[in-house]
Enzyme design. Structure first.
Site, PDB file in Angstrom:
ATOM      1  CG  HIS A  56      -1.987  -0.964   1.568  1.00  0.00           C
ATOM      2  ND1 HIS A  56      -3.032  -1.284   0.287  1.00  0.00           N
ATOM      3  CD2 HIS A  56      -2.229  -1.647   2.334  1.00  0.00           C
ATOM      4  CE1 HIS A  56      -3.725  -2.039   0.751  1.00  0.00           C
ATOM      5  NE2 HIS A  56      -3.169  -3.137   1.918  1.00  0.00           N
ATOM      6  CG  PHE A  57       3.228   2.654  -2.693  1.00  0.00           C
ATOM      7  CD1 PHE A  57       3.870   1.782  -1.739  1.00  0.00           C
ATOM      8  CD2 PHE A  57       3.805   2.448  -3.978  1.00  0.00           C
ATOM      9  CE1 PHE A  57       5.464   0.889  -2.209  1.00  0.00           C
ATOM     10  CE2 PHE A  57       4.930   1.476  -4.491  1.00  0.00           C
ATOM     11  CZ  PHE A  57       5.805   0.982  -3.561  1.00  0.00           C
ATOM     12  NE  ARG A  58      -1.023   2.509   3.253  1.00  0.00           N
ATOM     13  CZ  ARG A  58      -2.586   1.799   4.279  1.00  0.00           C
ATOM     14  NH1 ARG A  58      -3.606   1.790   2.894  1.00  0.00           N
ATOM     15  NH2 ARG A  58      -2.324   1.562   5.114  1.00  0.00           N
ATOM     16  CG  ASN A  88      -6.255   0.136   0.140  1.00  0.00           C
ATOM     17  OD1 ASN A  88      -5.646   0.432  -0.386  1.00  0.00           O
ATOM     18  ND2 ASN A  88      -6.642  -0.099   1.109  1.00  0.00           N
ATOM     19  CG  ASP A 146      -5.673  -5.922   0.062  1.00  0.00           C
ATOM     20  OD1 ASP A 146      -6.438  -6.946   0.814  1.00  0.00           O
ATOM     21  OD2 ASP A 146      -5.560  -4.866   0.713  1.00  0.00           O
ATOM     22  CG  ASP A 299      -1.749  -6.105   4.020  1.00  0.00           C
ATOM     23  OD1 ASP A 299      -1.662  -5.481   3.285  1.00  0.00           O
ATOM     24  OD2 ASP A 299      -2.262  -7.021   4.944  1.00  0.00           O
ATOM     25  CG  PHE A 317      -7.414  -3.049  10.759  1.00  0.00           C
ATOM     26  CD1 PHE A 317      -7.778  -3.581  11.614  1.00  0.00           C
ATOM     27  CD2 PHE A 317      -8.507  -2.355  10.614  1.00  0.00           C
ATOM     28  CE1 PHE A 317      -8.566  -4.872  12.229  1.00  0.00           C
ATOM     29  CE2 PHE A 317     -10.341  -2.882  11.352  1.00  0.00           C
ATOM     30  CZ  PHE A 317      -9.581  -4.209  12.428  1.00  0.00           C
ATOM     31  N   GLY A 318      -3.042  -2.686  10.443  1.00  0.00           N
ATOM     32  CA  GLY A 318      -1.462  -2.935   9.861  1.00  0.00           C
ATOM     33  C   GLY A 318      -0.909  -2.213  10.076  1.00  0.00           C
TER      34      GLY A 318
HETATM   35 ZN   LIG Z   1      -6.254  -6.783   2.824  1.00  0.00          ZN
END
Ligand SMILES: [Zn+2]
Length: 422
Positions: A56-58, A88, A146, A299, A317-318
């Site tokens: 995830h690079f946001r 996302n 995702d 992830d 989360f994460g």
């Molecule tokens: Zn996921």
């Protein structure tokens, strides 16, 4: 442009690697003098650049957490040369226009090969699938919602048919919302002790069972993101035995920590899927070792300090993973004698490259010069100050590990070099 990397181990042999125009031109003992650049490998180990199918690079929209530049630098620091970026962001990559913009951003800002996922449905939650055909044509590497499970069977069925038509993987974050109950950690004694709301592991396995039936009906390549329960891996094992085209990834954190280790209300231990039971963790390790799980993916989920402070009830989360994945896996699986380095390279480079059809994963003449030099013998401590990611949210800070990236080359260009951080 010719570069010679001298003094590196490839398959335990000390060799030189000649790079010409971004490709590996030779791996041998010759001292080619007429090169533009010589890099002393200092007897480190050369690996094919690592491949991470889940980051995830946001960027755009959430760049206070991470951006394409910082995220890709973190990937390179972790030894990764190819990554697949989750959709996302804001706006969500759910239209051909958003995908085109995203591909341009990745190309302009990423220091590693950044492949792009497109969403399965609008805003990752709508029922109707997105324009798979057009986004495939533009270059989406695969399709996923995702962050959200696909709640509706028809949506998943149509999406799988479209992915099959596009000949691209359908990647599932498997989670049935009706079994989540606002939970923040796995259903467990630890959650009860801490008085925290619990997520049922059935949320994952029940939706996975549905998806495997649909995958069989459509023949799609169905890939399970961050698989986390014993029952899920058993379902994948059965599906593979029956010839269903399913693959799965597991994160280092689900392999290395579990809910029995959550002794305080610690937001760094909050991720989705949550850390599961010791029994689940054992099953994940067994499934990775027997090939039921095909690959390791991080992830990598950066968040701000504020978002990862306070109680697990409110924290995001994460956790970040790009800069710790290889060292954690190397330390716990290779250094501890469970598998050899070649097996780890399969899990973290060649398998994801092959299964996602990426031009990566092979340290061979004629291949792109995506090469990572790892120092494998000197222990060091994981330190958030060394992270190039904007996110410092890791439960592994302070852990002593082996496997430090010395140099990461992408198409023969330096994407990370130890000691030259800004
Ligand atoms: Zn996921």
């Amino acid at each position: 442009m010719k570069t010679l990397i001298k003094n590196v181990y490839v398959n335990q042999e000390l060799v030189n690697i000649l790079i010409e125009d971004g490709k590996i031109a030779a791996i041998n003992n010759e001292e080619n003098e007429s090169v533009d650049q010589v890099i002393d490998g200092q007897k480190t180990t050369a690996l094919p650049g690592l491949v991470d199918v889940h980051v995830h690079f946001r960027d755009p929209g959430l760049t206070y957490k991470e951006d394409t530049e910082s995220g890709s630098k973190a990937s390179a620091h972790g030894g990764f040369t190819s990554v697949c970026v989750m959709p996302n962001v804001k706006p969500v990559v759910d239209t051909p226009h958003a995908l085109s913009e995203q591909l341009a951003l990745n190309k302009a800002k990423s220091v590693v090969h950044a492949y792009q996922y497109a969403a399965i449905s609008k805003q990752l939650i709508a029922y109707k699938p997105t324009d798979f055909a057009e986004m495939n044509r533009l270059g989406a590497i695969a399709f996923t919602n995702d962050g959200h499970g696909v709640q509706n069977a028809e949506t998943m069925y149509l999406a799988m048919q479209a992915a099959k038509e596009a000949n691209k993987p359908l990647v599932a974050h498997v989670e049935d919302d009706s079994l989540i109950n606002g939970g923040v950690m796995n259903e467990s004694d630890a959650a009860k002790r801490l008085g925290l709301p619990e997520m049922s592991p059935l949320s994952e396995s029940s939706q996975l069972a549905r998806d495997l039936v649909l995958a069989k009906a459509t023949g799609v390549h169905y890939h399970v993101a961050h698989i986390s329960t014993a029952e899920s891996v058993e379902l994948v094992r059965i599906a593979k035995a029956r010839g269903i085209n399913v693959t799965a990834e597991v994160s280092p954190h689900h392999l290395l920590i579990d809910d029995s280790m959550i002794t305080t209300d610690d937001p760094m231990m909050k991720m989705n899927p949550p850390l599961r039971s010791p029994k689940d963790r054992k099953a994940l390790i067994a499934a990775l070792l027997d090939g039921t799980i095909d690959m390791v993916a991080t992830d990598h989920a950066p968040h701000s300090e504020q978002e990862k402070s306070g109680s697990m009830r409110d924290a995001s989360f994460g956790i970040v993973g790009s800069e710790t994945a290889f060292s954690l896996m190397y330390t716990h699986f290779v250094k501890n004698g469970i598998v050899d380095l070649n097996q780890l390279i399969k899990w973290m480079s060649s398998n994801p490259a092959n299964l996602f059809h990426l031009p990566a994963g092979q340290l061979q003449v004629g291949q792109p010069a995506d090469i990572t030099l790892m120092e494998l013998d000197q222990p060091y401590q994981i330190d958030a100050n060394d992270f190039l990611s904007k996110g410092k949210n890791s439960p592994f800070i302070g852990e002593q590990v082996y496997g430090k990236t010395q140099l990461t080359l992408v198409d023969g260009n330096i994407a990370y070099q130890d000691g030259s951080e800004e």
